[in-house]
Design a protein around this motif. Structure first.
Motif, PDB file in Angstrom:
ATOM      1  N   ALA A 192       0.842  -1.200   0.000  1.00  0.00           N
ATOM      2  CA  ALA A 192       0.000   0.000   0.000  1.00  0.00           C
ATOM      3  C   ALA A 192       0.874   1.245   0.000  1.00  0.00           C
ATOM      4  CB  ALA A 192      -0.923  -0.003   1.219  1.00  0.00           C
ATOM      5  N   GLN A 193       0.783   2.024  -1.068  1.00  0.00           N
ATOM      6  CA  GLN A 193       1.650   3.194  -1.188  1.00  0.00           C
ATOM      7  C   GLN A 193       1.388   4.194  -0.069  1.00  0.00           C
ATOM      8  OE1 GLN A 193       2.054   5.440  -4.722  1.00  0.00           O
ATOM      9  NE2 GLN A 193       2.967   3.783  -5.912  1.00  0.00           N
ATOM     10  N   PRO A 194       2.468   4.666   0.547  1.00  0.00           N
ATOM     11  CA  PRO A 194       2.305   5.668   1.605  1.00  0.00           C
ATOM     12  C   PRO A 194       2.182   7.069   1.004  1.00  0.00           C
ATOM     13  CG  PRO A 194       4.610   5.154   1.307  1.00  0.00           C
ATOM     14  CD  PRO A 194       3.860   4.272   0.332  1.00  0.00           C
ATOM     15  N   THR A 195       1.840   7.999   1.843  1.00  0.00           N
ATOM     16  CA  THR A 195       1.896   9.399   1.450  1.00  0.00           C
ATOM     17  C   THR A 195       3.337   9.868   1.644  1.00  0.00           C
ATOM     18  OG1 THR A 195      -0.398   9.770   2.117  1.00  0.00           O
ATOM     19  CG2 THR A 195       1.021  11.707   1.913  1.00  0.00           C
ATOM     20  N   VAL A 196       3.997  10.209   0.558  1.00  0.00           N
ATOM     21  CA  VAL A 196       5.416  10.567   0.630  1.00  0.00           C
ATOM     22  C   VAL A 196       5.555  12.024   1.062  1.00  0.00           C
ATOM     23  CG1 VAL A 196       7.566  10.745  -0.668  1.00  0.00           C
ATOM     24  CG2 VAL A 196       5.943   8.905  -1.178  1.00  0.00           C
ATOM     25  N   PRO A 197       6.335  12.295   2.113  1.00  0.00           N
ATOM     26  CA  PRO A 197       6.560  13.694   2.503  1.00  0.00           C
ATOM     27  C   PRO A 197       7.141  14.497   1.344  1.00  0.00           C
ATOM     28  CG  PRO A 197       7.362  12.189   4.192  1.00  0.00           C
ATOM     29  CD  PRO A 197       7.021  11.345   3.004  1.00  0.00           C
ATOM     30  N   ALA A 198       6.664  15.710   1.169  1.00  0.00           N
ATOM     31  CA  ALA A 198       7.108  16.542   0.059  1.00  0.00           C
ATOM     32  C   ALA A 198       8.589  16.880   0.193  1.00  0.00           C
ATOM     33  CB  ALA A 198       6.280  17.821   0.010  1.00  0.00           C
ATOM     34  N   ALA A 199       9.272  16.870  -0.928  1.00  0.00           N
ATOM     35  CA  ALA A 199      10.679  17.269  -0.935  1.00  0.00           C
ATOM     36  C   ALA A 199      10.783  18.784  -0.869  1.00  0.00           C
ATOM     37  CB  ALA A 199      11.348  16.745  -2.206  1.00  0.00           C
ATOM     38  N   PRO A 200      11.863  19.307  -0.305  1.00  0.00           N
ATOM     39  CA  PRO A 200      12.033  20.766  -0.256  1.00  0.00           C
ATOM     40  C   PRO A 200      12.103  21.353  -1.662  1.00  0.00           C
ATOM     41  CG  PRO A 200      13.632  19.652   1.155  1.00  0.00           C
ATOM     42  CD  PRO A 200      12.970  18.590   0.347  1.00  0.00           C
TER      43      PRO A 200
ATOM     44  N   SER B 109      20.156  20.001   3.536  1.00  0.00           N
ATOM     45  CA  SER B 109      19.797  21.389   3.839  1.00  0.00           C
ATOM     46  C   SER B 109      18.978  21.936   2.676  1.00  0.00           C
ATOM     47  CB  SER B 109      21.053  22.240   4.030  1.00  0.00           C
ATOM     48  OG  SER B 109      20.721  23.589   4.276  1.00  0.00           O
ATOM     49  N   PRO B 110      17.716  22.325   2.941  1.00  0.00           N
ATOM     50  CA  PRO B 110      16.955  22.333   4.192  1.00  0.00           C
ATOM     51  C   PRO B 110      16.812  20.925   4.816  1.00  0.00           C
ATOM     52  CG  PRO B 110      15.812  23.566   2.476  1.00  0.00           C
ATOM     53  CD  PRO B 110      16.902  22.810   1.803  1.00  0.00           C
ATOM     54  N   THR B 111      16.527  20.914   6.093  1.00  0.00           N
ATOM     55  CA  THR B 111      16.473  19.670   6.847  1.00  0.00           C
ATOM     56  C   THR B 111      15.439  18.707   6.270  1.00  0.00           C
ATOM     57  OG1 THR B 111      17.056  20.921   8.818  1.00  0.00           O
ATOM     58  CG2 THR B 111      16.210  18.705   9.153  1.00  0.00           C
ATOM     59  N   ALA B 112      15.790  17.413   6.287  1.00  0.00           N
ATOM     60  CA  ALA B 112      14.883  16.385   5.775  1.00  0.00           C
ATOM     61  C   ALA B 112      13.681  16.219   6.690  1.00  0.00           C
ATOM     62  CB  ALA B 112      15.631  15.059   5.662  1.00  0.00           C
ATOM     63  N   ASP B 113      12.594  15.758   6.117  1.00  0.00           N
ATOM     64  CA  ASP B 113      11.367  15.518   6.880  1.00  0.00           C
ATOM     65  C   ASP B 113      11.618  14.404   7.900  1.00  0.00           C
ATOM     66  OD1 ASP B 113       8.674  14.290   7.507  1.00  0.00           O
ATOM     67  OD2 ASP B 113       8.030  15.944   6.225  1.00  0.00           O
ATOM     68  N   PRO B 114      11.228  14.603   9.169  1.00  0.00           N
ATOM     69  CA  PRO B 114      11.478  13.591  10.206  1.00  0.00           C
ATOM     70  C   PRO B 114      10.684  12.311  10.012  1.00  0.00           C
ATOM     71  CG  PRO B 114      10.114  15.381  11.076  1.00  0.00           C
ATOM     72  CD  PRO B 114      10.580  15.818   9.726  1.00  0.00           C
ATOM     73  N   THR B 115       9.727  12.312   9.079  1.00  0.00           N
ATOM     74  CA  THR B 115       8.983  11.070   8.809  1.00  0.00           C
ATOM     75  C   THR B 115       9.914   9.985   8.284  1.00  0.00           C
ATOM     76  OG1 THR B 115       7.011  12.355   8.271  1.00  0.00           O
ATOM     77  CG2 THR B 115       7.057  10.073   7.529  1.00  0.00           C
ATOM     78  N   PHE B 116      10.934  10.388   7.545  1.00  0.00           N
ATOM     79  CA  PHE B 116      11.865   9.420   6.990  1.00  0.00           C
ATOM     80  C   PHE B 116      12.757   8.837   8.085  1.00  0.00           C
ATOM     81  CE2 PHE B 116      11.137  12.087   3.177  1.00  0.00           C
ATOM     82  CZ  PHE B 116      10.743  11.093   2.293  1.00  0.00           C
ATOM     83  N   GLU B 117      13.008   7.538   7.968  1.00  0.00           N
ATOM     84  CA  GLU B 117      14.003   6.884   8.814  1.00  0.00           C
ATOM     85  C   GLU B 117      15.201   6.542   7.954  1.00  0.00           C
ATOM     86  OE1 GLU B 117      12.850   4.063  11.781  1.00  0.00           O
ATOM     87  OE2 GLU B 117      10.721   4.435  11.419  1.00  0.00           O
ATOM     88  N   ALA B 118      16.390   6.748   8.516  1.00  0.00           N
ATOM     89  CA  ALA B 118      17.613   6.513   7.759  1.00  0.00           C
ATOM     90  C   ALA B 118      17.725   5.050   7.347  1.00  0.00           C
ATOM     91  CB  ALA B 118      18.829   6.918   8.590  1.00  0.00           C
ATOM     92  N   VAL B 119      18.117   4.837   6.109  1.00  0.00           N
ATOM     93  CA  VAL B 119      18.324   3.474   5.624  1.00  0.00           C
ATOM     94  C   VAL B 119      19.677   2.991   6.132  1.00  0.00           C
ATOM     95  CG1 VAL B 119      18.628   2.043   3.574  1.00  0.00           C
ATOM     96  CG2 VAL B 119      16.933   3.881   3.569  1.00  0.00           C
ATOM     97  N   PRO B 120      19.719   1.891   6.875  1.00  0.00           N
ATOM     98  CA  PRO B 120      21.008   1.431   7.414  1.00  0.00           C
ATOM     99  C   PRO B 120      21.934   0.948   6.307  1.00  0.00           C
ATOM    100  CG  PRO B 120      19.283  -0.190   7.837  1.00  0.00           C
ATOM    101  CD  PRO B 120      18.610   1.013   7.271  1.00  0.00           C
TER     102      PRO B 120
END
Length: 272
Positions: free
Chosen positions: A141-149, A205-216
Motif C-alpha cells: 500500500a503506497q504511503p503518502t510521501v513527505p514533500a521534498a524541499p 539542507s533544508p532539513t529532511a522531513d522527520p517522517t523518513f528513517e535513515a536506511v542502514p
C-alpha cells in the motif's frame, strides 16, 4: 611397516586417492571462503572509512554522465564506493521513485528515491530514507510521501552503485515504483542523464522531513565466511584422520590374525 603393505592393494589405493582428492577440494573451498572473508572485510572497512571522512564534491567520487536523457553515467569504482559526497540541486518531485519490499526493524515498507537535478542538467538519485506502507493496508500500500524541499537543496551522503537486475518500473498514483534500484532501468523512465551511483542520504539542507528513517548501511557478514573457512579445513583434516584410523584398524586386525596363525602353528606339535 610390513603390516601396512595392504595399502598397496587396489582397493586401498583407490580409497587413498579419493581421500586425498576430497581433502584437497575441502582445502580449496576453505581458501575460497577465506578470500571472500578478506573481500567482505575490506568492504566493511571501506564503509567505516566513508563514514569518518569529510564529504567531497560529487564529481570527485563518480564521473558525471555524458549521454543524453535516459542514459546512465559510469559506476563508482570499488575504491570510491561508500565515499561521502555532497551535491546541490533541485529535487524533481514529479519523478519520485518508491522501492517497495524494503524491511526496517521487521516492518516491510518503502525506500524513497528522488532525483536531484544539478545545474548542468544531470541528475543524482538520492535515497531520502525509509517510510512504512499506508496505514491499514498491506506491505504494497503506497504511503503518502513527505514533500521534498523546493528550491536549491544540498545533500550529503554515501555514494554506492545501483543494484543488479532489471525488474519492471511502473507508475502508480503519480510515483514510479520498482523492487530494485536498477539505475539503467530507472534512467529509461527519466527525462535527463543519471549518475551511475546513487546516494544514501546522511544530511540535507533544508532539513529532511522527520517522517523518513535513515536506511542502514548494509555491512557484510564477513565472520560467516570465516566460520566456513574453519569448517572446511576441519572437514579436510577429519577426512585424512579418518583414512588413517581405518588403515590403522586394518593393520591391527591383520597383525592379530598373523599372531593367531603363528600361535596355532606353534601349538600343533604339542597337540600331536
Amino acid at each position: 611397516m610390513g603390516v601396512y603393505r595392504f595399502l598397496l592393494m587396489p582397493r586401498w589405493l583407490g580409497a587413498l586417492a579419493l581421500t586425498l582428492v576430497a581433502a584437497a577440494v575441502m582445502v580449496l573451498l576453505g581458501d575460497w571462503q577465506l578470500a571472500r572473508y578478506h573481500d567482505r572485510t575490506a568492504i566493511n572497512e571501506q564503509i567505516d572509512a566513508g563514514q569518518r571522512m569529510d564529504p567531497v564534491p560529487l564529481p570527485e567520487a563518480v564521473a558525471a554522465p555524458t549521454g543524453g536523457a535516459g542514459t546512465v553515467g559510469p559506476t563508482p569504482t570499488a575504491e570510491r564506493t561508500w565515499t561521502k559526497v555532497t551535491a546541490a540541486g533541485q529535487y524533481d518531485t514529479a519523478n519520485v521513485i518508491l522501492v517497495r519490499g524494503r524491511s526496517l526493524e521487521r516492518t516491510v515498507g518503502f525506500e524513497v528515491l528522488t532525483p536531484l537535478v544539478l545545474t548542468d542538467g544531470t541528475a543524482l538519485l538520492v535515497n531520502r530514507g525509509w517510510i512504512p506502507p499506508a496505514p491499514g493496508g498491506d506491505a504494497t500500500a503506497q504511503p503518502t510521501v513527505p514533500a521534498a524541499p523546493t528550491g536549491t537543496v544540498t545533500v550529503t551522503g554515501r555514494i554506492r552503485p545501483g543494484e543488479g537486475g532489471s525488474l519492471p518500473v511502473t507508475r502508480r498514483d503519480g510515483n514510479l515504483e520498482t523492487r530494485r534500484v536498477s539505475l539503467p532501468r530507472l534512467a529509461s523512465e527519466l527525462p535527463y542523464p543519471v549518475y551511475g551511483g546513487y546516494v544514501l542520504l546522511d544530511t540535507q539542507s533544508p532539513t529532511a522531513d522527520p517522517t523518513f528513517e535513515a536506511v542502514p548501511v548494509g555491512y557484510t557478514n564477513n565472520w560467516q565466511n570465516y566460520g566456513y573457512v574453519v569448517q572446511w579445513w576441519i572437514f579436510a583434516g577429519m577426512t585424512l584422520i579418518g583414512f588413517g584410523y581405518f588403515a590403522r584398524r586394518e593393520a591391527r586386525q591383520r597383525a592379530g590374525l598373523v599372531r593367531e596363525r603363528a600361535a596355532d602353528r606353534a601349538a600343533e606339535p604339542a597337540s600331536a
